[in-house]
Motif scaffolding. Structure first.
Motif, PDB file in Angstrom:
ATOM      1  N   MET A   1      75.235 -53.254  18.888  1.00 53.47           N
ATOM      2  CA  MET A   1      74.208 -54.035  18.190  1.00 53.47           C
ATOM      3  C   MET A   1      73.477 -54.976  19.142  1.00 53.47           C
ATOM      4  SD  MET A   1      73.895 -52.869  15.250  1.00 53.47           S
ATOM      5  CE  MET A   1      72.690 -54.045  14.679  1.00 53.47           C
ATOM      6  N   ASN A   2      74.198 -55.564  20.083  1.00 55.70           N
ATOM      7  CA  ASN A   2      73.545 -56.465  21.023  1.00 55.70           C
ATOM      8  C   ASN A   2      72.691 -55.712  22.033  1.00 55.70           C
ATOM      9  OD1 ASN A   2      74.176 -59.385  20.503  1.00 55.70           O
ATOM     10  ND2 ASN A   2      76.185 -58.445  20.271  1.00 55.70           N
ATOM     11  N   ALA A   3      73.107 -54.518  22.414  1.00 58.33           N
ATOM     12  CA  ALA A   3      72.267 -53.690  23.290  1.00 58.33           C
ATOM     13  C   ALA A   3      70.983 -53.302  22.564  1.00 58.33           C
ATOM     14  CB  ALA A   3      73.032 -52.440  23.734  1.00 58.33           C
ATOM     15  N   ILE A   4      71.107 -52.941  21.294  1.00 59.84           N
ATOM     16  CA  ILE A   4      69.928 -52.613  20.493  1.00 59.84           C
ATOM     17  C   ILE A   4      69.017 -53.831  20.389  1.00 59.84           C
ATOM     18  CG2 ILE A   4      69.118 -52.038  18.160  1.00 59.84           C
ATOM     19  CD1 ILE A   4      71.644 -50.249  17.920  1.00 59.84           C
TER      20      ILE A   4
ATOM     21  N   SER B   1      58.264 -54.359  13.545  1.00 60.63           N
ATOM     22  CA  SER B   1      58.059 -55.490  12.640  1.00 60.63           C
ATOM     23  C   SER B   1      59.059 -56.614  12.927  1.00 60.63           C
ATOM     24  CB  SER B   1      58.189 -55.041  11.183  1.00 60.63           C
ATOM     25  OG  SER B   1      59.531 -54.729  10.881  1.00 60.63           O
ATOM     26  N   GLU B   2      58.621 -57.830  12.620  1.00 61.01           N
ATOM     27  CA  GLU B   2      59.501 -58.978  12.802  1.00 61.01           C
ATOM     28  C   GLU B   2      60.726 -58.870  11.906  1.00 61.01           C
ATOM     29  OE1 GLU B   2      57.336 -62.657  12.481  1.00 61.01           O
ATOM     30  OE2 GLU B   2      56.316 -62.321  14.387  1.00 61.01           O
ATOM     31  N   SER B   3      60.565 -58.273  10.736  1.00 57.38           N
ATOM     32  CA  SER B   3      61.722 -58.122   9.850  1.00 57.38           C
ATOM     33  C   SER B   3      62.758 -57.185  10.473  1.00 57.38           C
ATOM     34  CB  SER B   3      61.298 -57.625   8.475  1.00 57.38           C
ATOM     35  OG  SER B   3      60.751 -56.335   8.545  1.00 57.38           O
ATOM     36  N   THR B   4      62.314 -56.170  11.186  1.00 56.99           N
ATOM     37  CA  THR B   4      63.252 -55.280  11.872  1.00 56.99           C
ATOM     38  C   THR B   4      63.978 -56.024  12.983  1.00 56.99           C
ATOM     39  OG1 THR B   4      61.901 -53.333  11.385  1.00 56.99           O
ATOM     40  CG2 THR B   4      63.460 -53.141  13.212  1.00 56.99           C
ATOM     41  N   LEU B   5      63.245 -56.838  13.732  1.00 60.77           N
ATOM     42  CA  LEU B   5      63.873 -57.636  14.789  1.00 60.77           C
ATOM     43  C   LEU B   5      64.931 -58.564  14.202  1.00 60.77           C
ATOM     44  CD1 LEU B   5      60.677 -58.581  16.859  1.00 60.77           C
ATOM     45  CD2 LEU B   5      62.352 -56.794  17.394  1.00 60.77           C
ATOM     46  N   TRP B   6      64.605 -59.216  13.081  1.00 58.46           N
ATOM     47  CA  TRP B   6      65.559 -60.111  12.426  1.00 58.46           C
ATOM     48  C   TRP B   6      66.741 -59.352  11.847  1.00 58.46           C
ATOM     49  CZ3 TRP B   6      66.408 -64.866  13.364  1.00 58.46           C
ATOM     50  CH2 TRP B   6      65.379 -65.711  13.755  1.00 58.46           C
TER      51      TRP B   6
ATOM     52  N   VAL C   1      68.122 -56.570  12.906  1.00 61.59           N
ATOM     53  CA  VAL C   1      69.024 -56.216  13.999  1.00 61.59           C
ATOM     54  C   VAL C   1      69.821 -57.447  14.425  1.00 61.59           C
ATOM     55  CG1 VAL C   1      69.119 -55.508  16.426  1.00 61.59           C
ATOM     56  CG2 VAL C   1      67.683 -54.255  14.821  1.00 61.59           C
ATOM     57  N   ALA C   2      69.158 -58.590  14.518  1.00 62.33           N
ATOM     58  CA  ALA C   2      69.837 -59.828  14.916  1.00 62.33           C
ATOM     59  C   ALA C   2      70.901 -60.227  13.891  1.00 62.33           C
ATOM     60  CB  ALA C   2      68.823 -60.953  15.102  1.00 62.33           C
ATOM     61  N   ILE C   3      70.555 -60.168  12.630  1.00 61.32           N
ATOM     62  CA  ILE C   3      71.485 -60.581  11.575  1.00 61.32           C
ATOM     63  C   ILE C   3      72.678 -59.633  11.482  1.00 61.32           C
ATOM     64  CG2 ILE C   3      71.709 -60.784   9.058  1.00 61.32           C
ATOM     65  CD1 ILE C   3      68.830 -61.982   9.123  1.00 61.32           C
ATOM     66  N   LEU C   4      72.464 -58.369  11.792  1.00 60.62           N
ATOM     67  CA  LEU C   4      73.546 -57.384  11.718  1.00 60.62           C
ATOM     68  C   LEU C   4      74.433 -57.377  12.963  1.00 60.62           C
ATOM     69  CD1 LEU C   4      71.649 -54.456   9.992  1.00 60.62           C
ATOM     70  CD2 LEU C   4      73.393 -55.953   8.998  1.00 60.62           C
TER      71      LEU C   4
ATOM     72  N   ALA D   1      72.208 -60.664  17.517  1.00 64.42           N
ATOM     73  CA  ALA D   1      71.446 -61.877  17.825  1.00 64.42           C
ATOM     74  C   ALA D   1      71.589 -62.307  19.276  1.00 64.42           C
ATOM     75  CB  ALA D   1      71.870 -63.017  16.900  1.00 64.42           C
ATOM     76  N   ILE D   2      72.767 -62.146  19.842  1.00 69.59           N
ATOM     77  CA  ILE D   2      72.971 -62.553  21.239  1.00 69.59           C
ATOM     78  C   ILE D   2      72.105 -61.679  22.153  1.00 69.59           C
ATOM     79  CG2 ILE D   2      74.664 -62.731  23.103  1.00 69.59           C
ATOM     80  CD1 ILE D   2      76.772 -63.267  20.837  1.00 69.59           C
ATOM     81  N   GLY D   3      72.123 -60.388  21.923  1.00 72.26           N
ATOM     82  CA  GLY D   3      71.294 -59.481  22.714  1.00 72.26           C
ATOM     83  C   GLY D   3      69.814 -59.703  22.491  1.00 72.26           C
ATOM     84  N   ALA D   4      69.433 -59.948  21.237  1.00 77.64           N
ATOM     85  CA  ALA D   4      68.016 -60.193  20.932  1.00 77.64           C
ATOM     86  C   ALA D   4      67.537 -61.484  21.591  1.00 77.64           C
ATOM     87  CB  ALA D   4      67.799 -60.244  19.427  1.00 77.64           C
ATOM     88  N   ALA D   5      68.372 -62.523  21.568  1.00 83.38           N
ATOM     89  CA  ALA D   5      68.003 -63.788  22.212  1.00 83.38           C
ATOM     90  C   ALA D   5      67.898 -63.603  23.723  1.00 83.38           C
ATOM     91  CB  ALA D   5      69.020 -64.875  21.872  1.00 83.38           C
ATOM     92  N   ALA D   6      68.821 -62.841  24.294  1.00 81.56           N
ATOM     93  CA  ALA D   6      68.764 -62.555  25.729  1.00 81.56           C
ATOM     94  C   ALA D   6      67.517 -61.737  26.060  1.00 81.56           C
ATOM     95  CB  ALA D   6      70.020 -61.818  26.173  1.00 81.56           C
ATOM     96  N   GLY D   7      67.191 -60.762  25.203  1.00 78.91           N
ATOM     97  CA  GLY D   7      65.984 -59.958  25.403  1.00 78.91           C
ATOM     98  C   GLY D   7      64.719 -60.787  25.274  1.00 78.91           C
ATOM     99  N   MET D   8      64.721 -61.717  24.335  1.00 79.57           N
ATOM    100  CA  MET D   8      63.573 -62.605  24.152  1.00 79.57           C
ATOM    101  C   MET D   8      63.331 -63.409  25.430  1.00 79.57           C
ATOM    102  SD  MET D   8      63.008 -65.580  21.285  1.00 79.57           S
ATOM    103  CE  MET D   8      64.260 -66.646  21.966  1.00 79.57           C
ATOM    104  N   LYS D   9      64.409 -63.926  26.012  1.00 81.81           N
ATOM    105  CA  LYS D   9      64.282 -64.696  27.253  1.00 81.81           C
ATOM    106  C   LYS D   9      63.880 -63.797  28.425  1.00 81.81           C
ATOM    107  CE  LYS D   9      66.098 -68.980  27.173  1.00 81.81           C
ATOM    108  NZ  LYS D   9      65.285 -70.141  27.455  1.00 81.81           N
ATOM    109  N   HIS D  10      64.550 -62.662  28.546  1.00 78.41           N
ATOM    110  CA  HIS D  10      64.317 -61.764  29.679  1.00 78.41           C
ATOM    111  C   HIS D  10      62.893 -61.211  29.685  1.00 78.41           C
ATOM    112  CE1 HIS D  10      65.270 -58.860  32.801  1.00 78.41           C
ATOM    113  NE2 HIS D  10      64.702 -57.925  32.052  1.00 78.41           N
ATOM    114  N   TYR D  11      62.433 -60.745  28.543  1.00 75.41           N
ATOM    115  CA  TYR D  11      61.107 -60.144  28.455  1.00 75.41           C
ATOM    116  C   TYR D  11      60.013 -61.164  28.143  1.00 75.41           C
ATOM    117  CZ  TYR D  11      63.671 -55.756  28.309  1.00 75.41           C
ATOM    118  OH  TYR D  11      64.497 -54.704  28.604  1.00 75.41           O
ATOM    119  N   ARG D  12      60.387 -62.406  27.923  1.00 81.33           N
ATOM    120  CA  ARG D  12      59.451 -63.474  27.537  1.00 81.33           C
ATOM    121  C   ARG D  12      58.619 -63.024  26.339  1.00 81.33           C
ATOM    122  NH1 ARG D  12      57.318 -65.018  33.515  1.00 81.33           N
ATOM    123  NH2 ARG D  12      59.349 -65.584  34.357  1.00 81.33           N
ATOM    124  N   HIS D  13      59.346 -62.603  25.311  1.00 82.13           N
ATOM    125  CA  HIS D  13      58.700 -62.053  24.127  1.00 82.13           C
ATOM    126  C   HIS D  13      59.073 -62.878  22.905  1.00 82.13           C
ATOM    127  CE1 HIS D  13      56.648 -59.121  21.771  1.00 82.13           C
ATOM    128  NE2 HIS D  13      57.720 -58.733  21.122  1.00 82.13           N
TER     129      HIS D  13
END
Length: 92
Positions: free
Chosen positions: A14-17, A37-42, A44-47, A50-62
């Motif tokens: 889930m965190n890799a996704i 969609s933002e709902s899809t991003l959320w 994945v994070a909720i399921l 979130a740790i991977g998504a937060a890391a991806g947000m920082k890494h990709y500056r997205h």
């Protein structure tokens, strides 16, 4: 012991996704393609991603200018980390 490995595998997947979905959306944004969609991003994070998504947000500056992602995603990541620690203590 087997259940512990299944939980670890699920968390890693889930965190890799979460990480790679942020990168994919950033790439699509740069190319003006159909966005994730933002709902899809959320979702994945909720399921559990979130740790991977937060890391991806920082890494990709997205999504770093969106307050709900800038503050909400790291907060959810901290909460999920606490839940994961609690689950592992139960399984140990």
């Amino acid at each position: 012991m087997e259940l512990t490995w299944m939980v670890i595998g699920l968390i890693v997947i889930m965190n890799a996704i979460g990480f790679f979905i942020m990168g994919a959306d950033k790439k699509r944004a740069k190319k003006n393609l159909y966005r994730i969609s933002e709902s899809t991003l959320w979702n994945v994070a909720i399921l559990g991603g979130a740790i991977g998504a937060a890391a991806g947000m920082k890494h990709y500056r997205h999504k770093t200018k969106h307050a709900q992602f800038k503050y909400g995603l790291p907060l959810l990541a901290v909460i999920e980390a606490g839940v994961f620690v609690y689950i592992f203590k139960l399984l140990a």
